[in-house]
Design a protein around this motif. Structure first.
Motif, PDB file in Angstrom:
ATOM      1  N   MET A   1      25.634  15.329  23.778  1.00 24.88           N
ATOM      2  CA  MET A   1      26.212  15.196  22.455  1.00 24.88           C
ATOM      3  C   MET A   1      25.970  16.504  21.696  1.00 24.88           C
ATOM      4  N   PRO A   2      27.005  17.049  21.062  1.00 26.76           N
ATOM      5  CA  PRO A   2      26.802  18.312  20.346  1.00 26.76           C
ATOM      6  C   PRO A   2      25.848  18.148  19.167  1.00 26.76           C
ATOM      7  N   ALA A   3      25.234  19.258  18.813  1.00 26.52           N
ATOM      8  CA  ALA A   3      24.344  19.305  17.653  1.00 26.52           C
ATOM      9  C   ALA A   3      24.689  20.554  16.850  1.00 26.52           C
ATOM     10  N   TYR A   4      24.447  20.487  15.577  1.00 27.31           N
ATOM     11  CA  TYR A   4      24.818  21.566  14.672  1.00 27.31           C
ATOM     12  C   TYR A   4      23.601  22.028  13.892  1.00 27.31           C
ATOM     13  N   ILE A   5      23.407  23.332  13.873  1.00 25.80           N
ATOM     14  CA  ILE A   5      22.397  23.911  12.993  1.00 25.80           C
ATOM     15  C   ILE A   5      23.118  24.333  11.725  1.00 25.80           C
ATOM     16  N   VAL A   6      22.553  23.949  10.595  1.00 25.45           N
ATOM     17  CA  VAL A   6      23.098  24.306   9.293  1.00 25.45           C
ATOM     18  C   VAL A   6      22.022  25.081   8.538  1.00 25.45           C
ATOM     19  N   PHE A   7      22.366  26.270   8.099  1.00 26.52           N
ATOM     20  CA  PHE A   7      21.498  27.044   7.222  1.00 26.52           C
ATOM     21  C   PHE A   7      22.202  27.169   5.879  1.00 26.52           C
ATOM     22  N   ILE A   8      21.488  26.887   4.810  1.00 25.88           N
ATOM     23  CA  ILE A   8      22.025  26.979   3.453  1.00 25.88           C
ATOM     24  C   ILE A   8      21.155  27.956   2.681  1.00 25.88           C
ATOM     25  N   ARG A   9      21.754  29.076   2.270  1.00 23.03           N
ATOM     26  CA  ARG A   9      20.994  30.051   1.480  1.00 23.03           C
ATOM     27  C   ARG A   9      21.085  29.656   0.013  1.00 23.03           C
ATOM     28  N   GLU A  10      19.915  29.372  -0.562  1.00 23.62           N
ATOM     29  CA  GLU A  10      19.854  28.934  -1.950  1.00 23.62           C
ATOM     30  C   GLU A  10      19.656  30.094  -2.913  1.00 23.62           C
ATOM     31  N   LYS A  11      18.836  31.085  -2.511  1.00 24.57           N
ATOM     32  CA  LYS A  11      18.534  32.185  -3.436  1.00 24.57           C
ATOM     33  C   LYS A  11      18.047  33.397  -2.655  1.00 24.57           C
ATOM     34  N   THR A  12      18.645  34.541  -2.915  1.00 22.87           N
ATOM     35  CA  THR A  12      18.214  35.795  -2.297  1.00 22.87           C
ATOM     36  C   THR A  12      16.978  36.315  -3.019  1.00 22.87           C
ATOM     37  N   LEU A  13      15.989  36.751  -2.222  1.00 24.85           N
ATOM     38  CA  LEU A  13      14.763  37.326  -2.758  1.00 24.85           C
ATOM     39  C   LEU A  13      14.682  38.831  -2.506  1.00 24.85           C
ATOM     40  N   ASP A  14      15.136  39.265  -1.314  1.00 27.78           N
ATOM     41  CA  ASP A  14      15.028  40.672  -0.922  1.00 27.78           C
ATOM     42  C   ASP A  14      16.187  41.002   0.012  1.00 27.78           C
ATOM     43  N   GLN A  15      17.182  41.704  -0.511  1.00 32.55           N
ATOM     44  CA  GLN A  15      18.388  42.013   0.256  1.00 32.55           C
ATOM     45  C   GLN A  15      18.083  42.847   1.497  1.00 32.55           C
ATOM     46  N   GLU A  52      24.320  30.049  -2.309  1.00 30.62           N
ATOM     47  CA  GLU A  52      24.883  31.379  -2.077  1.00 30.62           C
ATOM     48  C   GLU A  52      25.692  31.469  -0.789  1.00 30.62           C
ATOM     49  N   GLY A  53      25.333  30.683   0.202  1.00 33.78           N
ATOM     50  CA  GLY A  53      26.059  30.766   1.461  1.00 33.78           C
ATOM     51  C   GLY A  53      25.630  29.705   2.449  1.00 33.78           C
ATOM     52  N   TYR A  87      15.984  29.434   1.980  1.00 31.22           N
ATOM     53  CA  TYR A  87      16.981  28.731   2.783  1.00 31.22           C
ATOM     54  C   TYR A  87      16.575  27.291   2.990  1.00 31.22           C
ATOM     55  N   ARG A  88      17.552  26.468   3.297  1.00 35.12           N
ATOM     56  CA  ARG A  88      17.333  25.150   3.878  1.00 35.12           C
ATOM     57  C   ARG A  88      17.954  25.217   5.256  1.00 35.12           C
ATOM     58  N   GLY A  89      17.302  24.651   6.236  1.00 31.41           N
ATOM     59  CA  GLY A  89      17.819  24.624   7.590  1.00 31.41           C
ATOM     60  C   GLY A  89      17.642  23.250   8.196  1.00 31.41           C
ATOM     61  N   LEU A  90      18.645  22.815   8.958  1.00 27.04           N
ATOM     62  CA  LEU A  90      18.538  21.516   9.596  1.00 27.04           C
ATOM     63  C   LEU A  90      19.383  21.465  10.849  1.00 27.04           C
ATOM     64  N   ILE A  91      19.051  20.531  11.708  1.00 25.96           N
ATOM     65  CA  ILE A  91      19.844  20.234  12.887  1.00 25.96           C
ATOM     66  C   ILE A  91      20.383  18.830  12.706  1.00 25.96           C
TER      67      ILE A  91
END
Length: 95
Positions: A1-15, A52-53, A87-91
């Protein structure tokens, strides 16, 4: 069964840390069964605070996704992401 990693960038601290992460992260994917479905494209927030992304990547299974995330190569590179942004990250398993 496929799985998806999701990363959500909430706030940049150091470009510069994010730039280091983005330059090194692709090498950690080599030889892995991954398909990038979305990466920082235009998005619409429907609920909750604005972000942010977003990155969405498909793996053949939760085990494959976790193996990449927990790999020594990725864990080393991820340190730049941790210093660069919140970031928030989840599978999540597919259906």
């Amino acid at each position: 069964m496929p799985a998806y990693i999701v990363f959500i960038r909430e706030k940049t601290l150091d470009q510069s840390e994010l730039a280091a992460y983005w330059s090194k992260a692709p090498a950690t994917l080599e030889g892995r069964p991954i398909k990038i479905l979305a990466a920082y494209g235009q998005h619409v927030t429907l609920e909750g605070p604005e972000v942010e992304g977003v990155v969405l990547a498909e793996f053949p299974s939760t085990e494959e996704a976790r193996a990449w995330y927990d790999s020594p190569a990725y864990r080393e590179v991820a340190e730049h992401r941790f210093r660069g942004a919140v970031y928030r990250g989840l599978i999540v398993e597919g259906v």
